[in-house]
Write a protein that holds these residues in place. Structure first.
Motif, PDB file in Angstrom:
ATOM      1  N   GLY A   1       0.792  -1.231   0.000  1.00  0.00           N
ATOM      2  CA  GLY A   1       0.000   0.000   0.000  1.00  0.00           C
ATOM      3  C   GLY A   1       0.820   1.275   0.000  1.00  0.00           C
ATOM      4  N   LYS A   2       2.031   1.217   0.560  1.00  0.00           N
ATOM      5  CA  LYS A   2       2.798   2.468   0.701  1.00  0.00           C
ATOM      6  C   LYS A   2       3.807   2.677  -0.423  1.00  0.00           C
ATOM      7  N   LEU A   3       3.901   1.735  -1.352  1.00  0.00           N
ATOM      8  CA  LEU A   3       4.978   1.829  -2.356  1.00  0.00           C
ATOM      9  C   LEU A   3       4.485   2.278  -3.732  1.00  0.00           C
ATOM     10  N   GLY A   4       3.273   2.833  -3.784  1.00  0.00           N
ATOM     11  CA  GLY A   4       2.686   3.218  -5.069  1.00  0.00           C
ATOM     12  C   GLY A   4       3.530   4.189  -5.872  1.00  0.00           C
TER      13      GLY A   4
ATOM     14  N   LEU B   1      12.248  -1.796  -6.668  1.00  0.00           N
ATOM     15  CA  LEU B   1      11.617  -2.840  -5.860  1.00  0.00           C
ATOM     16  C   LEU B   1      12.437  -4.119  -5.889  1.00  0.00           C
ATOM     17  N   SER B   2      12.248  -4.944  -4.845  1.00  0.00           N
ATOM     18  CA  SER B   2      12.883  -6.265  -4.835  1.00  0.00           C
ATOM     19  C   SER B   2      12.069  -7.211  -5.720  1.00  0.00           C
ATOM     20  N   GLY B   3      12.639  -8.369  -5.988  1.00  0.00           N
ATOM     21  CA  GLY B   3      11.960  -9.349  -6.835  1.00  0.00           C
ATOM     22  C   GLY B   3      10.579  -9.717  -6.312  1.00  0.00           C
ATOM     23  N   GLY B   4      10.483  -9.936  -5.009  1.00  0.00           N
ATOM     24  CA  GLY B   4       9.212 -10.322  -4.407  1.00  0.00           C
ATOM     25  C   GLY B   4       8.181  -9.204  -4.513  1.00  0.00           C
ATOM     26  N   GLN B   5       8.658  -7.967  -4.345  1.00  0.00           N
ATOM     27  CA  GLN B   5       7.735  -6.827  -4.435  1.00  0.00           C
ATOM     28  C   GLN B   5       7.228  -6.651  -5.863  1.00  0.00           C
ATOM     29  N   ARG B   6       8.141  -6.846  -6.835  1.00  0.00           N
ATOM     30  CA  ARG B   6       7.728  -6.738  -8.240  1.00  0.00           C
ATOM     31  C   ARG B   6       6.652  -7.772  -8.560  1.00  0.00           C
ATOM     32  N   GLN B   7       6.872  -8.956  -8.021  1.00  0.00           N
ATOM     33  CA  GLN B   7       5.920 -10.034  -8.175  1.00  0.00           C
ATOM     34  C   GLN B   7       4.537  -9.621  -7.676  1.00  0.00           C
ATOM     35  N   ARG B   8       4.523  -8.959  -6.515  1.00  0.00           N
ATOM     36  CA  ARG B   8       3.253  -8.525  -5.929  1.00  0.00           C
ATOM     37  C   ARG B   8       2.599  -7.443  -6.778  1.00  0.00           C
ATOM     38  N   VAL B   9       3.433  -6.531  -7.314  1.00  0.00           N
ATOM     39  CA  VAL B   9       2.882  -5.475  -8.169  1.00  0.00           C
ATOM     40  C   VAL B   9       2.249  -6.105  -9.407  1.00  0.00           C
ATOM     41  N   ALA B  10       2.964  -7.074  -9.991  1.00  0.00           N
ATOM     42  CA  ALA B  10       2.444  -7.738 -11.188  1.00  0.00           C
ATOM     43  C   ALA B  10       1.103  -8.403 -10.882  1.00  0.00           C
ATOM     44  N   LEU B  11       1.009  -8.969  -9.692  1.00  0.00           N
ATOM     45  CA  LEU B  11      -0.238  -9.629  -9.289  1.00  0.00           C
ATOM     46  C   LEU B  11      -1.351  -8.598  -9.098  1.00  0.00           C
ATOM     47  N   ALA B  12      -1.011  -7.491  -8.411  1.00  0.00           N
ATOM     48  CA  ALA B  12      -2.008  -6.438  -8.187  1.00  0.00           C
ATOM     49  C   ALA B  12      -2.498  -5.887  -9.516  1.00  0.00           C
ATOM     50  N   ARG B  13      -1.568  -5.698 -10.460  1.00  0.00           N
ATOM     51  CA  ARG B  13      -1.921  -5.154 -11.761  1.00  0.00           C
ATOM     52  C   ARG B  13      -2.859  -6.105 -12.504  1.00  0.00           C
ATOM     53  N   ALA B  14      -2.616  -7.415 -12.314  1.00  0.00           N
ATOM     54  CA  ALA B  14      -3.412  -8.398 -13.042  1.00  0.00           C
ATOM     55  C   ALA B  14      -4.818  -8.539 -12.468  1.00  0.00           C
ATOM     56  N   ILE B  15      -4.988  -8.307 -11.160  1.00  0.00           N
ATOM     57  CA  ILE B  15      -6.309  -8.557 -10.572  1.00  0.00           C
ATOM     58  C   ILE B  15      -7.152  -7.301 -10.410  1.00  0.00           C
TER      59      ILE B  15
END
Lengths: 289, 355
Positions: free
Chosen positions: B124-127, B134-148
């Motif tokens: 929530g705070k990294l918009g 971002l780290s690999g794990g964070q990028r992964q989460r962004v990609a997921l957020a973008r997809a859903i």
């Protein structure tokens, strides 16, 4: 790259010197010295040749401001530079896109070769071949009249469009190459990601591909705009009487009028104007990139 | 949200059959893994469902609506790519907003939806950050957020955890599963990692050479593989080949192995038996005759690999090397070269018809 720089700074400049020296020596001898001489000339009343009298003056620079002809021509040249750059974007970018994203393997190599081919022919030959194409009764005129049922008269020679055509032809490969490099670096999955999110091909182009290829567009534009503003060969040969631009006036001072000091002063004014334009554009372009 | 039906889908690239008559039914809200070695067609299948590529034959339906000729951007899917494919020129928030923005949603709606999606993936705070910060794990989460964030009907994941290190991968597996449960979206997940497939999915489809080998819940595929390939690809298995006897198989040397699960193969036909390494007991003396030890073989320990909580013994027996996994209970460890008796129950033995 960053690592290498770090290593270099840790060891100091000394070990790098033998590697740097040849290039800098060459630049000093071949560019810096003659250019300094030109700066010197631009402040003289006359060339110190054959024992002529000369003194220092600001008159050569003042001439630019006192005679509206020079600034008019400078604006015409800047406009020419903008138009040619724009056409190079319009023609070069799609070609670069197809080369980078559509074609693969041998067909890409073949098309690439066709783009680079103009580089391998002599500039003067290229311009004169355009003259053969564009003049009345030339190749374009004859060919169109052979095909079309009605008579049309194509005589583009010695006109502004002819200058544009010649310059675009000479410079479009720069745009293709710089854009090709940035477009090729764009991962195809970014395009797929855009489309999976519901964006049409056009939206992906405007929102993803063009912003990401901005560095190539900017580099290509700078590579084209700067020399086109100072160009003289294409305007002279293809433009004839209409082909009087800032670059041709400078050339005249050196080869026809032998007023080197004025020619040098006009050159440095052009250099200053171009630098100011690039500096003003830099923040805008950086944001876009 | 919707289920996905893939019916008789084939796709060839030149002479290569990437997909050969594949049919799978992905039920609404399920978490599916498509598992297979590289070149098995699992990514091709995912790309057909996504719409990046169209099948030569067959039908694909999302929510009952035929989509096999519908382009990607009209399918209302969400996709997470192997390399995340975040737009490097946009901030995290703009990346997530992309799908809503191309749809022309009002700015205020976009802002609240983006924040909600980022909160869901705990970013929530990294918009305001750029992807490269971002780290690999964070990028992964962004990609997921973008997809859903666009509320797609199906979520497609192409080896999304492949680029993460082991510890982070396990975290993300749990996280991904939590998010999937929370929004209840049909999820299809391509992986070559069998452990990932086993731990995360409700159902697994195993692909090989463009064909669907077996499909079902992880437990079913693990306990009752229908082919030697399924047995050895999902987990480890000892395979015995011989002739079916009606209640098991007879090995070439005359030894019989009883099997009470798996296919029914007519006596005399070629068949094989699969036994999981952890189902075999290893001992130095003959075990007591007991139905649970009905299958018994002798051999010699050729190698032992100690892995902390368990040990793997490689036992040579008549030119075949069998694998046995023994929990570390503090019992005496067997030395290499030691003669041993292996025994296991017919219940742990799966009969497989020869291909």
């Amino acid at each position: 790259m960053a690592d290498q720089l770090a290593i270099g700074s840790r060891r100091g400049l000394k070990p790098a010197l033998p590697l740097l020296l040849p290039a800098y020596l060459w630049l000093t001898v071949a560019i810096f010295l003659p250019l300094s001489a030109m700066v010197f000339f631009s402040f003289m009343t006359d060339l110190p040749l054959a024992g002529k009298e000369w003194s220092f003056t600001l008159g050569n620079y003042a001439a630019f401001f006192s005679q509206s002809l020079y600034s008019t021509l400078l604006f015409a040249s800047l406009r020419l530079g903008l138009e040619v750059t724009l056409w190079c974007v319009v023609i070069g970018y799609p070609a670069a896109y197809v080369l980078a994203k559509v074609l693969k393997g041998r067909s890409r190599e073949a098309i690439f070769l066709l783009v680079i081919l103009p580089f391998w022919s002599n500039g003067l030959v290229r311009i004169f071949s355009w003259a053969m194409v564009l003049r009345e009764g030339g190749i374009l005129d004859t060919a169109l009249n052979a095909v079309l049922p009605f008579k049309i008269n194509i005589d583009l020679m010695y006109s502004y469009p002819a200058v544009i055509i010649g310059l675009v032809h000479s410079y479009v490969p720069y745009m293709v190459l710089t854009c090709y490099l940035t477009l090729q670096a764009i991962d195809d999955s970014l395009i797929e990601a855009g489309r999976s999110l519901g964006a049409s091909r056009r939206q992906v182009l405007w929102r993803v591909i063009i912003p990401l290829s901005m560095p190539g567009l900017i580099a290509g534009s700078a590579l084209i705009f700067v020399p086109v503003v100072g160009s003289f060969m294409e305007p002279r040969i293809l433009g004839g009487r209409t082909g009087t631009f800032y670059g041709t006036v400078i050339e005249d001072q050196f080869v026809a009028v032998f007023n080197w000091p004025l020619g040098a002063a006009l050159s440095f004014i052009l250099l200053a104007v171009v630098l100011i334009i690039l500096a003003l554009a830099a923040p805008v372009l950086r944001r876009a990139g | 949200m919707a289920g996905v039906q893939v019916a008789n889908v084939s796709r060839s690239f030149g002479a290569h059959k990437a997909l050969d008559n594949v049919s799978i039914d992905f039920a609404d809200g399920g978490f599916y893994a498509l598992l297979g070695p590289s070149g098995s067609g699992k990514t091709t299948l995912l790309r057909q469902i996504a719409g990046f590529d169209f099948p030569d034959a067959g039908r694909i339906a999302i929510g009952g609506e035929s989509v096999e000729r519908v382009p990607v951007e009209k399918r209302r899917i969400g996709m997470v790519f192997q390399n995340y494919a975040l737009f490097p020129n946009m901030s995290v928030a703009d990346n997530v907003a992309f799908g809503l923005s191309v749809r022309g949603e009002p700015k205020a709606t976009i802002a609240t939806e983006v924040q909600r999606a980022l909160d869901l993936v705990q970013l929530g705070k990294l918009g305001g950050r750029k992807p490269h910060q971002l780290s690999g794990g964070q990028r992964q989460r962004v990609a997921l957020a973008r997809a859903i964030v666009t509320k797609p009907r199906v979520l497609l994941l192409d080896e999304p955890l492949g680029a993460l290190d082991k510890a982070l991968r396990v975290d993300m597996q749990i996280e991904l599963k939590r998010i999937q449960r929370e929004i209840g979206i049909t999820t299809i997940f391509v992986t070559h990692d069998q452990e990932e497939a086993l731990t995360m999915s409700d159902r697994i489809g195993i692909l090989r050479d463009g064909r669907l080998v077996q499909e079902g819940p992880p437990e079913e595929i693990y306990d009752r593989p229908q082919s030697e390939f399924a047995a050895t690809f999902l987990g480890d298995a000892n395979i015995f080949r011989g002739d079916a006897t009606g209640s098991g198989i007879k090995l070439p040397d005359g030894t019989t192995i009883a099997a009470s699960t798996g296919a029914s193969v007519p006596a005399g036909a070629k068949a094989s038996c699969a036994v999981r390494p952890e189902r075999i007991r290893i001992s130095t003396g003959a075990a007591k005759p007991d139905p649970a030890n009905a299958n018994m073989l002798t051999g010699q320990v050729s190698k032992r690999i100690f892995a902390g909580n368990n040990s793997t013994y490689f036992v040579d027996r008549d030119g075949q090397t069998l694998k046995v996994i023994v929990q570390n209970t503090g019992a005496e460890r067997l030395a290499e070269g030691q003669p041993v008796v292996l025994s296991w129950s017919p219940d742990s033995t799966v009969l497989i018809a020869a291909a």
